[in-house]
Design an enzyme around this catalytic site. Structure first.
Site, PDB file in Angstrom:
ATOM      1  N   LYS A  22       1.095  -1.231  -0.391  1.00  0.00           N
ATOM      2  CA  LYS A  22       0.053  -0.126   0.246  1.00  0.00           C
ATOM      3  C   LYS A  22       0.678   1.089   0.014  1.00  0.00           C
ATOM      4  O   LYS A  22       0.647   2.749  -0.440  1.00  0.00           O
ATOM      5  CB  LYS A  22      -0.740   0.107   0.731  1.00  0.00           C
ATOM      6  CG  LYS A  22      -1.914   0.888   1.252  1.00  0.00           C
ATOM      7  CD  LYS A  22      -3.019   0.591   2.157  1.00  0.00           C
ATOM      8  CE  LYS A  22      -2.671   0.864   3.612  1.00  0.00           C
ATOM      9  NZ  LYS A  22      -1.749   1.652   4.330  1.00  0.00           N
ATOM     10  N   SER A  23       1.966   1.087   0.716  1.00  0.00           N
ATOM     11  CA  SER A  23       2.879   2.155   0.751  1.00  0.00           C
ATOM     12  C   SER A  23       3.715   2.559  -0.364  1.00  0.00           C
ATOM     13  O   SER A  23       3.796   3.935  -1.132  1.00  0.00           O
ATOM     14  CB  SER A  23       4.040   1.718   2.026  1.00  0.00           C
ATOM     15  OG  SER A  23       3.272   1.816   3.083  1.00  0.00           O
ATOM     16  N   ARG A  27       2.479   6.067  -3.500  1.00  0.00           N
ATOM     17  CA  ARG A  27       3.460   7.040  -3.465  1.00  0.00           C
ATOM     18  C   ARG A  27       3.343   6.923  -5.091  1.00  0.00           C
ATOM     19  O   ARG A  27       3.577   8.025  -5.662  1.00  0.00           O
ATOM     20  CB  ARG A  27       4.843   7.095  -2.994  1.00  0.00           C
ATOM     21  CG  ARG A  27       5.017   7.059  -1.552  1.00  0.00           C
ATOM     22  CD  ARG A  27       5.198   6.046  -0.730  1.00  0.00           C
ATOM     23  NE  ARG A  27       6.329   6.471   0.397  1.00  0.00           N
ATOM     24  CZ  ARG A  27       4.990   6.540   1.891  1.00  0.00           C
ATOM     25  NH1 ARG A  27       4.248   5.970   1.467  1.00  0.00           N
ATOM     26  NH2 ARG A  27       5.099   6.867   3.299  1.00  0.00           N
ATOM     27  N   ARG A  98      -8.613  13.638  12.968  1.00  0.00           N
ATOM     28  CA  ARG A  98      -7.411  13.898  13.326  1.00  0.00           C
ATOM     29  C   ARG A  98      -6.031  15.096  12.719  1.00  0.00           C
ATOM     30  O   ARG A  98      -6.538  15.969  11.994  1.00  0.00           O
ATOM     31  CB  ARG A  98      -6.712  12.201  12.236  1.00  0.00           C
ATOM     32  CG  ARG A  98      -7.736  11.298  12.778  1.00  0.00           C
ATOM     33  CD  ARG A  98      -7.294  10.129  11.811  1.00  0.00           C
ATOM     34  NE  ARG A  98      -5.362   9.772  10.713  1.00  0.00           N
ATOM     35  CZ  ARG A  98      -5.035   8.783  10.581  1.00  0.00           C
ATOM     36  NH1 ARG A  98      -6.556   8.362  10.084  1.00  0.00           N
ATOM     37  NH2 ARG A  98      -4.278   8.454  10.338  1.00  0.00           N
ATOM     38  N   SER A 145       5.430  10.308   9.890  1.00  0.00           N
ATOM     39  CA  SER A 145       6.620  10.731   8.014  1.00  0.00           C
ATOM     40  C   SER A 145       5.643  11.071   7.400  1.00  0.00           C
ATOM     41  O   SER A 145       6.483  10.939   6.269  1.00  0.00           O
ATOM     42  CB  SER A 145       7.476   9.720   8.465  1.00  0.00           C
ATOM     43  OG  SER A 145       6.198   8.321   7.834  1.00  0.00           O
ATOM     44  N   GLN A 146       4.552  11.173   7.087  1.00  0.00           N
ATOM     45  CA  GLN A 146       3.317  11.050   6.140  1.00  0.00           C
ATOM     46  C   GLN A 146       3.222  12.393   5.697  1.00  0.00           C
ATOM     47  O   GLN A 146       2.887  12.397   4.813  1.00  0.00           O
ATOM     48  CB  GLN A 146       2.192  10.279   5.788  1.00  0.00           C
ATOM     49  CG  GLN A 146       1.954   9.317   6.001  1.00  0.00           C
ATOM     50  CD  GLN A 146       0.863   8.279   6.308  1.00  0.00           C
ATOM     51  OE1 GLN A 146      -0.439   9.249   6.358  1.00  0.00           O
ATOM     52  NE2 GLN A 146       0.366   7.512   6.496  1.00  0.00           N
ATOM     53  N   SER A 172       9.805   6.485  11.325  1.00  0.00           N
ATOM     54  CA  SER A 172       9.308   6.337  10.816  1.00  0.00           C
ATOM     55  C   SER A 172      10.940   6.815   9.235  1.00  0.00           C
ATOM     56  O   SER A 172       9.901   7.087   8.636  1.00  0.00           O
ATOM     57  CB  SER A 172       7.834   6.189  10.525  1.00  0.00           C
ATOM     58  OG  SER A 172       7.135   6.181  11.099  1.00  0.00           O
ATOM     59  N   ASP A 289       4.288   0.642  12.962  1.00  0.00           N
ATOM     60  CA  ASP A 289       3.357   0.161  11.829  1.00  0.00           C
ATOM     61  C   ASP A 289       2.892  -1.657  13.048  1.00  0.00           C
ATOM     62  O   ASP A 289       1.612  -1.772  12.371  1.00  0.00           O
ATOM     63  CB  ASP A 289       2.632  -0.260  10.367  1.00  0.00           C
ATOM     64  CG  ASP A 289       2.464   1.194  10.167  1.00  0.00           C
ATOM     65  OD1 ASP A 289       1.816   2.266  11.057  1.00  0.00           O
ATOM     66  OD2 ASP A 289       2.635   1.701   8.863  1.00  0.00           O
ATOM     67  N   LYS A 316      -3.219   7.415  14.478  1.00  0.00           N
ATOM     68  CA  LYS A 316      -3.629   6.600  13.587  1.00  0.00           C
ATOM     69  C   LYS A 316      -5.275   6.626  13.395  1.00  0.00           C
ATOM     70  O   LYS A 316      -5.864   7.250  14.162  1.00  0.00           O
ATOM     71  CB  LYS A 316      -2.623   5.484  13.316  1.00  0.00           C
ATOM     72  CG  LYS A 316      -1.692   5.629  13.447  1.00  0.00           C
ATOM     73  CD  LYS A 316      -0.926   5.195  12.139  1.00  0.00           C
ATOM     74  CE  LYS A 316       0.617   5.921  12.222  1.00  0.00           C
ATOM     75  NZ  LYS A 316       1.662   5.918  10.977  1.00  0.00           N
TER      76      LYS A 316
END
Length: 410
Positions: A22-23, A27, A98, A145-146, A172, A289, A316
């Protein structure tokens, strides 16, 4: 919906087709859009998060609801800030709680105009996309880190590029490295010195990309292999030499007697011997994670632990620290938080407080269901509430468990 989870198997054998990362997928979708690529991404993740992001990028609308998808919220916020037009982006009730002000403030320094449509500092957002001009921005490195990855992904397209100074300890770091290395595959040059990253203004070059299998998804199979006495499992399309930081878990599980061997088809997990550490002390600042996986594994194997580096777990899909404390308590386990962002357990189980067949709440968090279910291998029968939350990252998880012998009553 509730699933009853139980199993009596003592070994695991077979081949598992893991979901794509997914990461990497998320991206790659942003990079493909920024490079106006004619090439479709191969083996794109089928997770809810990726589907939501893909749908938004290919939508004819200017309003987007990304549900629980935090990555999509952050990546789209930065992406839309540089796409001329007026955009609105919202999400689930939890998403609207969030924080996103750190990213919004950073984008504002680049010339973005973004308004909060609800609670200050949180989605929903109204974004007035426009030309952005780069400069040096200071960010707390301990935040998600997102935020950092969202800024880095658009950095090459910003006038004069972008310099990020990351203050304090970087959480992260592996995910930031993943972002930069993936950008490099599309021709982007960058410089990363200690806590400063500089990405000059330049063009992405479109290219083919095949997404590798997801290491976070692999972690649950490592967990299961550590819980059984014997077996061998092929995790298809997985790479030990991976862009993903969670590939580090291959070495972590050696202390549980689990070996990893790279084959052409993927990584083969085998149980070489039954062993385990007396106590697990670990800093998850690079791999937060996987913390739920390891906490559930330690409880299932009665291993005391002290985990640190978990500050980002509080923001999260749910407060993952509180969620772990609440749900593991149903097994007679008292998990403490010695300091902010830490978890500890002395290895004691209060049998009087232990429920025989507890209902495990998932709190709209896929990793709660994914991490708890393997505990059935150690005799912890349970019911999983809202089990299809796993579609956020691993849609075929329950089918894969049944494939190896789990009993799942739906």
């Amino acid at each position: 919906m509730i699933y009853q989870i139980a199993t009596e198997i003592k070994e695991i054998n077979g081949a598992i087709n893991l979901p794509a990362s997914k990461s990497i997928s998320n991206r790659a979708l942003i990079i493909n859009a920024l490079s106006y690529s004619p090439y479709p991404i191969k083996n794109l993740s089928a997770s809810d998060d990726t589907k939501v992001l893909e749908a938004a990028l290919f939508s004819n609308s200017n309003k987007f609801n990304i549900g629980h998808a935090g990555t999509a919220m952050r990546f789209l916020t930065a992406f839309l800030a540089k796409i001329v037009g007026e955009w609105e982006i919202t999400g689930s009730e939890r998403m609207q709680q969030r924080p996103i002000s750190i990213l919004v403030d950073a984008l504002s320094q680049l010339g973005a105009k973004i308004e909060y449509l609800g609670n200050e500092g949180c989605p929903p957002l109204k974004i007035f996309g426009s030309h952005l001009k780069g400069q040096t921005i200071e960010l707390d490195g301990s935040v998600s880190s997102q935020y950092i990855s969202a800024l880095l992904l658009i950095a090459p397209t910003v006038e004069n590029g972008l310099t990020l100074k990351l203050l304090g300890n970087i959480t992260s770091r592996s995910y930031i490295k993943l972002t930069l290395e993936l950008m490099a595959k599309f021709g982007i040059k960058y410089r990363w010195d200690d806590n400063e990253v500089f990405v000059p203004e330049q063009k992405y070059f479109a290219r083919d990309l095949i997404c590798e299998a997801d290491w976070s998804g692999a972690s649950y199979w490592y967990q299961m292999m550590a819980l059984v006495g014997d077996g061998e499992v092929l995790l298809e399309n997985l790479l030990l030499d991976s862009l993903q930081g969670d590939a580090n878990i291959a070495t972590w599980f050696e202390q549980f007697g689990v070996t990893s061997t790279q084959k052409a088809e993927g990584v083969v997990l085998a149980k070489s011997k039954n062993r385990q550490p007396e106590k697990l002390i670990f800093d998850f600042i690079e791999n937060p994670d996987v913390a739920q996986t390891m906490a559930c594994l330690c409880v299932a194997k009665n291993i005391p632990f002290h985990f640190s580096g978990l500050k980002t777990l509080k923001i999260k899909e749910t407060d993952r620290i509180a969620a772990l404390q609440n749900e593991l308590a149903k097994f007679g386990v008292s998990i403490t938080e010695p300091e902010h962002g830490e978890l500890a357990w002395e290895g004691k189980i209060d049998q009087e407080q232990r429920e025989e067949n507890p209902i495990i709440r998932t709190y709209h968090d896929h990793r709660m269901a994914l991490a708890f279910a393997p505990m059935a291998l150690a005799g912890f029968n349970m019911q999983i509430d809202d089990p299809m939350v796993v579609t956020k990252s691993y849609p075929g998880f329950w089918d894969d468990l049944e494939k190896i012998g789990f009993k799942i009553e739906k």
